[in-house]
Design a protein around this motif. Structure first.
Motif, PDB file in Angstrom:
ATOM      1  N   ARG A 181       7.270   4.536   7.589  1.00 36.73           N
ATOM      2  CA  ARG A 181       5.862   4.289   7.281  1.00 36.73           C
ATOM      3  C   ARG A 181       4.959   5.195   8.108  1.00 36.73           C
ATOM      4  O   ARG A 181       3.953   5.729   7.603  1.00 36.73           O
ATOM      5  CB  ARG A 181       5.517   2.817   7.528  1.00 36.73           C
ATOM      6  N   ASP A 182       5.302   5.384   9.382  1.00 35.29           N
ATOM      7  CA  ASP A 182       4.466   6.245  10.216  1.00 35.29           C
ATOM      8  C   ASP A 182       4.550   7.696   9.760  1.00 35.29           C
ATOM      9  O   ASP A 182       3.538   8.421   9.783  1.00 35.29           O
ATOM     10  CB  ASP A 182       4.893   6.130  11.678  1.00 35.29           C
ATOM     11  N   SER A 221       9.573   7.919  15.130  1.00 35.67           N
ATOM     12  CA  SER A 221       8.751   8.791  14.295  1.00 35.67           C
ATOM     13  C   SER A 221       8.183   9.939  15.117  1.00 35.67           C
ATOM     14  O   SER A 221       8.128  11.088  14.649  1.00 35.67           O
ATOM     15  CB  SER A 221       7.621   7.987  13.651  1.00 35.67           C
ATOM     16  N   HIS A 267       1.807  12.084   4.375  1.00 36.73           N
ATOM     17  CA  HIS A 267       1.476  11.722   2.992  1.00 36.73           C
ATOM     18  C   HIS A 267       2.373  12.425   1.970  1.00 36.73           C
ATOM     19  O   HIS A 267       1.908  12.929   0.951  1.00 36.73           O
ATOM     20  CB  HIS A 267       0.005  12.000   2.700  1.00 36.73           C
ATOM     21  N   TYR A 293       4.988   8.637   6.690  1.00 34.71           N
ATOM     22  CA  TYR A 293       4.159   8.725   5.487  1.00 34.71           C
ATOM     23  C   TYR A 293       2.674   8.747   5.855  1.00 34.71           C
ATOM     24  O   TYR A 293       1.894   9.540   5.302  1.00 34.71           O
ATOM     25  CB  TYR A 293       4.435   7.559   4.540  1.00 34.71           C
ATOM     26  N   ASP A 294       2.268   7.895   6.788  1.00 38.01           N
ATOM     27  CA  ASP A 294       0.863   7.869   7.214  1.00 38.01           C
ATOM     28  C   ASP A 294       0.439   9.212   7.797  1.00 38.01           C
ATOM     29  O   ASP A 294      -0.734   9.606   7.699  1.00 38.01           O
ATOM     30  CB  ASP A 294       0.652   6.773   8.262  1.00 38.01           C
ATOM     31  N   THR A 295       1.381   9.920   8.403  1.00 34.12           N
ATOM     32  CA  THR A 295       1.065  11.200   9.044  1.00 34.12           C
ATOM     33  C   THR A 295       1.008  12.346   8.051  1.00 34.12           C
ATOM     34  O   THR A 295       0.097  13.184   8.095  1.00 34.12           O
ATOM     35  CB  THR A 295       2.106  11.512  10.138  1.00 34.12           C
ATOM     36  N   LYS A 341       0.816  -1.217   0.000  1.00 37.97           N
ATOM     37  CA  LYS A 341       0.000   0.000   0.000  1.00 37.97           C
ATOM     38  C   LYS A 341       0.852   1.272   0.000  1.00 37.97           C
ATOM     39  O   LYS A 341       0.304   2.376  -0.026  1.00 37.97           O
ATOM     40  CB  LYS A 341      -0.907   0.021   1.235  1.00 37.97           C
ATOM     41  N   TYR A 342       2.176   1.114   0.026  1.00 35.82           N
ATOM     42  CA  TYR A 342       3.043   2.272   0.247  1.00 35.82           C
ATOM     43  C   TYR A 342       4.002   2.499  -0.920  1.00 35.82           C
ATOM     44  O   TYR A 342       5.215   2.565  -0.751  1.00 35.82           O
ATOM     45  CB  TYR A 342       3.819   2.092   1.553  1.00 35.82           C
TER      46      TYR A 342
END
Length: 504
Positions: free
Chosen positions: A191-192, A372, A198, A194-196, A137-138
């Protein structure tokens, strides 16, 4: 631990043109990579024939530069908004050849360094199957893993080996196998972020198991702590630790120097085990100096005064049953005096039954998330609690000691959680609170939360009457191989182990 090397300095698909070509990019670059976004100007460089005129294009940007006497060219790209993809082309005027970097994104680039706990792969962490499947998903996270193929007594211009070329995050790119790629702490950290936010994230896994801080420190950093450039043969192996390799600056020369011209925004670090038990001159005091000197030197050599740097405080570990690991943890904390440096402690995530040894706990997700959080607070300026309670001072009150904490680390307040020494681990490896009296004896103690303080009292089975002759002089918490973490803030961060002198 050995990592399989799948590439050497030859011809990597889109990474290089074939050996007969006259122009190529440096091997730190590759298609599918992330270059640093605005406000920095990403720099790309490579090799052509001496004095060749090289034209570089990227989107609407086009500029030419002359290669030097050795054929090396370098050019700064415009400061670019996050996003893409872009194709970057370097064209030789002399030979007419081209080198290309395709599917390039602009975002934030981080270097993930250290020893085997940074090398420790997603495939070996808890919930590995689920975590690896989620990597599909990334696609805006791009990863690269440096190989363990090179040590060098002198600085190198390129990497000697690459385990994983720049790759789009996917199951295959993240879950290649134990001790291969990709770094679990590095992945969960990126990943965190990116989730935060984008925005594209570039992650460079650049680590080697069993290596001391001296290997990653350049000569200038070593000189600040009176560390001579000699073979690090004085290392004493602690049971359960890794065996160090090589010479001082050998990995700085081979695995850091090739990246120095690359623009990035920060680094994360998980190292210290190999410096435990190295002798009195390499304990808390030495590591406190050398680790901080290394960070400052990296910032200077990367030409990034405000480079974010996050590190992991060592996890519980069945080492020697002494205070050697605790002293190293204290040495790590000295780096927090530097600006934009964050610490993610792992002291509450021991793993005595890890199949990789207790020195390699499998709970890497919380470590990555805590790192993160330090980046979100210190680099991205988000307002959040990112640290556990840290002692500010303590004072004796009879047989008791009142411990005060830095208000900025209290979060929403203190809370207590139960903790016990793991079954099968000798009690001397584990510790919660202790009090030392002026007769130099240590006594087990108990802590009780009272508002924003902790009151530490002698355990019931200890009789010690405070008097002019005998008084409490030191309070310790979690100061052992295996800290028993019972004090947390309500945000879930554990109190940082400490040893605090009441007098003198």
């Amino acid at each position: 631990m050995e990592r399989k090397v799948v590439g050497v300095l030859l011809c990597y698909s889109s990474l290089f043109l074939c050996a007969s070509a006259s122009i190529r990019f440096s091997n730190v670059f590759g298609s599918n990579m992330v270059l640093q976004r605005e406000p920095q100007k990403a720099v790309v460089w490579g090799y052509s024939s001496p004095h060749d005129e090289v034209t570089v294009t990227c989107g609407n940007f086009r500029d030419s530069v002359m290669a030097d006497n050795q054929g090396e060219f370098s050019i700064a790209l415009p400061a670019t908004h996050p996003g893409g993809p872009y194709t970057i082309v370097a064209e030789s005027k002399n030979g007419g050849d081209k080198a290309m970097l395709e599917n390039v994104l602009f975002g934030d680039v981080f270097l993930c360094g250290g020893q085997s706990n940074m090398q420790f792969t997603v495939d070996s962490a808890f919930n590995a199957s689920m975590e690896i499947a989620a990597a599909n998903k990334y696609s805006d996270i791009r990863v690269m893993t440096v190989g363990e193929g090179t040590q060098s007594a002198t600085p190198l211009s390129e990497l000697g080996s690459i385990a994983q070329n720049w790759s789009v995050a996917s199951e295959a790119a993240i879950g290649h196998g134990n001790w291969s790629y990709f770094s679990a702490v590095c992945w969960f950290f990126g990943r965190d972020l990116y989730d935060t936010y984008h925005i594209p994230i570039g992650l460079i896994s650049d680590n080697w198991g069993g290596t001391p801080v001296q290997s990653w420190s350049g000569p200038d950093a070593l000189a600040k702590c009176n560390q001579t450039l000699r073979e690090a043969t004085e290392i004493v192996e602690v049971p359960g630790a890794e065996i160090s390799l090589g010479r001082n600056s050998n990995l700085w020369n081979a695995m850091i120097v090739p990246f120095l011209n690359m623009r990035l925004i920060g680094a994360i670090w998980y190292q210290g085990e190999a410096n435990v038990g190295m002798g009195p001159q390499h304990g808390e005091t030495y590591y406190a100096c050398q680790f901080s000197a290394m960070i400052q030197d990296w910032r200077e050599k990367f030409n990034l005064e405000n480079m974010y740097f996050g590190f992991v405080q060592l996890a519980p570990w069945k080492s020697s049953g002494s205070t050697l690991v605790a002293e190293l943890r204290t040495g790590q904390e000295a780096a927090l005096k530097l600006p934009i440096v964050g610490m993610a402690t792992a002291v509450d995530h021991g793993d005595l039954t890890s199949p990789f040894g207790s020195v390699h706990p499998r709970a890497k997700q919380p470590v990555g998330l805590r790192l993160s959080a330090t980046a979100r607070a210190l680099l991205y300026k988000e307002k959040l609690v990112y640290q556990g309670p840290m002692i500010s001072n303590a004072h004796a009150n009879g047989n008791q000691v009142v411990v005060n904490f830095d208000p900025s680390t209290l979060g929403s307040g203190l809370e207590m959680k139960p903790a016990a020494c793991p079954q099968g681990l000798p009690p001397q490896y584990c510790m919660e609170f202790e009090l030392q009296t002026s007769d130099q004896k240590w006594h087990a103690a108990q802590g009780t939360i009272q508002g924003n303080t902790v009151v530490v009292s002698m355990s019931e089975n200890v009789t010690c009457v405070a008097s002019a002759a005998v008084s409490v002089i030191t309070v310790r918490y979690g100061y052992a191989d295996w800290p028993l973490c019972t004090i947390f803030n309500k945000e879930g961060y554990p109190a940082i182990p400490f040893s605090y002198s009441i007098h003198g």
